[in-house]
Design a protein around this motif. Sequence first.
Motif, PDB file in Angstrom:
ATOM      1  N   ASP A  90      42.635  41.030  46.171  1.00  0.00           N
ATOM      2  CA  ASP A  90      42.722  39.544  45.380  1.00  0.00           C
ATOM      3  C   ASP A  90      42.063  39.432  44.851  1.00  0.00           C
ATOM      4  OD1 ASP A  90      44.277  37.275  45.498  1.00  0.00           O
ATOM      5  OD2 ASP A  90      43.444  36.581  46.940  1.00  0.00           O
ATOM      6  N   TRP A  91      40.700  39.188  44.831  1.00  0.00           N
ATOM      7  CA  TRP A  91      39.277  39.040  44.312  1.00  0.00           C
ATOM      8  C   TRP A  91      39.550  39.239  42.991  1.00  0.00           C
ATOM      9  CZ3 TRP A  91      35.626  35.682  46.112  1.00  0.00           C
ATOM     10  CH2 TRP A  91      34.458  35.622  44.721  1.00  0.00           C
ATOM     11  N   GLN A  92      39.177  40.582  42.330  1.00  0.00           N
ATOM     12  CA  GLN A  92      39.751  41.295  41.626  1.00  0.00           C
ATOM     13  C   GLN A  92      40.479  40.781  40.238  1.00  0.00           C
ATOM     14  OE1 GLN A  92      40.092  45.191  42.477  1.00  0.00           O
ATOM     15  NE2 GLN A  92      38.240  45.784  43.159  1.00  0.00           N
ATOM     16  N   TRP A  93      42.144  40.750  41.122  1.00  0.00           N
ATOM     17  CA  TRP A  93      42.810  40.149  40.562  1.00  0.00           C
ATOM     18  C   TRP A  93      43.813  39.125  40.773  1.00  0.00           C
ATOM     19  CZ3 TRP A  93      42.554  42.888  35.969  1.00  0.00           C
ATOM     20  CH2 TRP A  93      42.064  44.354  35.918  1.00  0.00           C
ATOM     21  N   LEU A  96      48.131  39.778  45.528  1.00  0.00           N
ATOM     22  CA  LEU A  96      48.325  40.162  46.949  1.00  0.00           C
ATOM     23  C   LEU A  96      49.783  41.470  46.788  1.00  0.00           C
ATOM     24  CD1 LEU A  96      47.112  37.635  49.289  1.00  0.00           C
ATOM     25  CD2 LEU A  96      46.285  38.919  48.778  1.00  0.00           C
ATOM     26  N   PRO A  97      49.466  42.692  46.731  1.00  0.00           N
ATOM     27  CA  PRO A  97      50.190  43.627  46.861  1.00  0.00           C
ATOM     28  C   PRO A  97      51.713  42.905  48.100  1.00  0.00           C
ATOM     29  CG  PRO A  97      48.504  44.414  46.858  1.00  0.00           C
ATOM     30  CD  PRO A  97      48.071  43.396  46.304  1.00  0.00           C
ATOM     31  N   LEU A 148      50.815  28.726  45.513  1.00  0.00           N
ATOM     32  CA  LEU A 148      50.597  29.084  46.369  1.00  0.00           C
ATOM     33  C   LEU A 148      51.616  30.145  46.279  1.00  0.00           C
ATOM     34  CD1 LEU A 148      48.701  29.503  48.197  1.00  0.00           C
ATOM     35  CD2 LEU A 148      50.719  28.904  49.651  1.00  0.00           C
ATOM     36  N   GLY A 149      50.963  31.588  45.721  1.00  0.00           N
ATOM     37  CA  GLY A 149      51.587  32.584  45.437  1.00  0.00           C
ATOM     38  C   GLY A 149      52.516  33.016  47.198  1.00  0.00           C
ATOM     39  N   LEU A 150      53.423  34.089  47.066  1.00  0.00           N
ATOM     40  CA  LEU A 150      54.482  33.850  48.377  1.00  0.00           C
ATOM     41  C   LEU A 150      53.682  35.052  49.289  1.00  0.00           C
ATOM     42  CD1 LEU A 150      58.238  34.409  47.022  1.00  0.00           C
ATOM     43  CD2 LEU A 150      57.110  33.406  48.140  1.00  0.00           C
ATOM     44  N   GLY A 151      53.112  36.025  48.014  1.00  0.00           N
ATOM     45  CA  GLY A 151      51.836  37.164  48.657  1.00  0.00           C
ATOM     46  C   GLY A 151      51.097  36.631  50.203  1.00  0.00           C
ATOM     47  N   MET A 195      40.647  32.061  34.163  1.00  0.00           N
ATOM     48  CA  MET A 195      41.209  33.348  36.026  1.00  0.00           C
ATOM     49  C   MET A 195      39.337  33.290  36.906  1.00  0.00           C
ATOM     50  SD  MET A 195      42.758  36.036  36.787  1.00  0.00           S
ATOM     51  CE  MET A 195      43.063  37.222  37.638  1.00  0.00           C
ATOM     52  N   LYS A 196      38.087  33.138  36.382  1.00  0.00           N
ATOM     53  CA  LYS A 196      36.990  32.670  36.993  1.00  0.00           C
ATOM     54  C   LYS A 196      37.915  31.714  38.225  1.00  0.00           C
ATOM     55  CE  LYS A 196      35.071  36.315  35.755  1.00  0.00           C
ATOM     56  NZ  LYS A 196      34.888  37.367  36.777  1.00  0.00           N
ATOM     57  N   HIS A 197      38.591  30.169  37.865  1.00  0.00           N
ATOM     58  CA  HIS A 197      38.232  29.511  38.281  1.00  0.00           C
ATOM     59  C   HIS A 197      39.809  29.361  39.236  1.00  0.00           C
ATOM     60  CE1 HIS A 197      36.166  26.697  35.501  1.00  0.00           C
ATOM     61  NE2 HIS A 197      35.539  27.713  36.389  1.00  0.00           N
ATOM     62  N   ALA A 198      40.107  30.292  39.210  1.00  0.00           N
ATOM     63  CA  ALA A 198      41.618  30.211  39.770  1.00  0.00           C
ATOM     64  C   ALA A 198      40.902  31.230  41.211  1.00  0.00           C
ATOM     65  CB  ALA A 198      42.466  31.772  39.730  1.00  0.00           C
ATOM     66  N   VAL A 199      41.597  30.336  42.700  1.00  0.00           N
ATOM     67  CA  VAL A 199      41.443  30.830  43.549  1.00  0.00           C
ATOM     68  C   VAL A 199      41.747  31.884  44.226  1.00  0.00           C
ATOM     69  CG1 VAL A 199      41.249  30.206  46.275  1.00  0.00           C
ATOM     70  CG2 VAL A 199      41.079  28.524  44.326  1.00  0.00           C
ATOM     71  N   SER A 200      40.974  33.036  45.120  1.00  0.00           N
ATOM     72  CA  SER A 200      41.535  34.339  45.744  1.00  0.00           C
ATOM     73  C   SER A 200      41.803  33.966  47.188  1.00  0.00           C
ATOM     74  CB  SER A 200      40.047  35.273  45.450  1.00  0.00           C
ATOM     75  OG  SER A 200      38.731  35.168  45.949  1.00  0.00           O
ATOM     76  N   TYR A 201      42.382  32.982  46.996  1.00  0.00           N
ATOM     77  CA  TYR A 201      43.566  32.739  48.471  1.00  0.00           C
ATOM     78  C   TYR A 201      42.776  33.363  49.307  1.00  0.00           C
ATOM     79  CZ  TYR A 201      44.884  29.497  51.831  1.00  0.00           C
ATOM     80  OH  TYR A 201      45.375  29.020  53.181  1.00  0.00           O
TER      81      TYR A 201
END
Length: 219
Positions: A90-93, A96-97, A148-151, A195-201
Motif C-alpha cells: 500500500d505504501w508503494q502502490w 491492498l490486494p 476509500l477503497g474496498l481493500g 501519487m505522492k499525495h495519495a494517502v496510503s491508508y
Amino acid sequence: MSALSAAPLNWLLPLLILVAALILGPLPIVTRGLLRGFMGPQQVRNLYKSAMFGLGIGLVGTVALIAFLDSNLALNASLLCVLFLLACIDWQWRWLPFEWTVPVIVLGGIYAFQSADPVQVFIQMAVPAGALLLSRQMVLWTIKKEALGLGDLWLVAGLGAFLVPFASFLLIGFAAFSGLLEVGLRKLLGQANAMKHAVSYGTHLCIIFVIIRNFTSLA
C-alpha cells in the motif's frame, strides 16, 4: 514434547494461510519495491527473484519457529507477516490486494472460533467495517467521489476481530490522522506529484493496529 504437537490446528492453519497468501499474492511486486529503495533497476531485475524467495522463506520460517516455541502465538505471527506485506504494497502502490486482505479476515475467523464467544468476535468485525462502508457510500453519493477503497474495508473487517469496537474506531481515527500527517509532511518536503499525495491508508491501519494490539491495553 514440542509446542507443535500440542494443538496442531493452532499453528498449522495460520501457517498454511500465510503460505497461500505468499503464493497467490503479488509478492514479486513488493520485493521489487523494497529492493528499489537501495538498488538500481538492473540490480533489481537480477536479484528480485532470489530476494523474493528469501523473503517468503524468511516469513514462513519465522512463523514456524514461533509456532515451535509456542503454538498459541502462530496466529499472531502469521497476521503480522501479512500486515507487513499489506503495509509495504500500500505504501508503494496505494493498493491492498484481495489476495492479502482476505487472509486477514480468515485469520480473524480462526481467532473467533478459538475464542470463548465467536459471535462477539464476528460482531467486532462487522461493526467498524459496516460504519466505514456507510461513511464511504455517503461520501460517494454526496460528492460522487470514492474516498476509500474496498481493500481498506476488508482490512478493517479483519483487524476488527482482534480489537474491541472502541479500539477499532480508535484505529480508524488515528490511522486517518497519521495519514493526514503523512500528506502534510510530503507537501512540506515539496513532493508535488499527485501519487505522492495519495494517502496510503492501509499502511497506517497496519501500523496503528500493531501499536494498539501490542503496546496498549485497549485490545
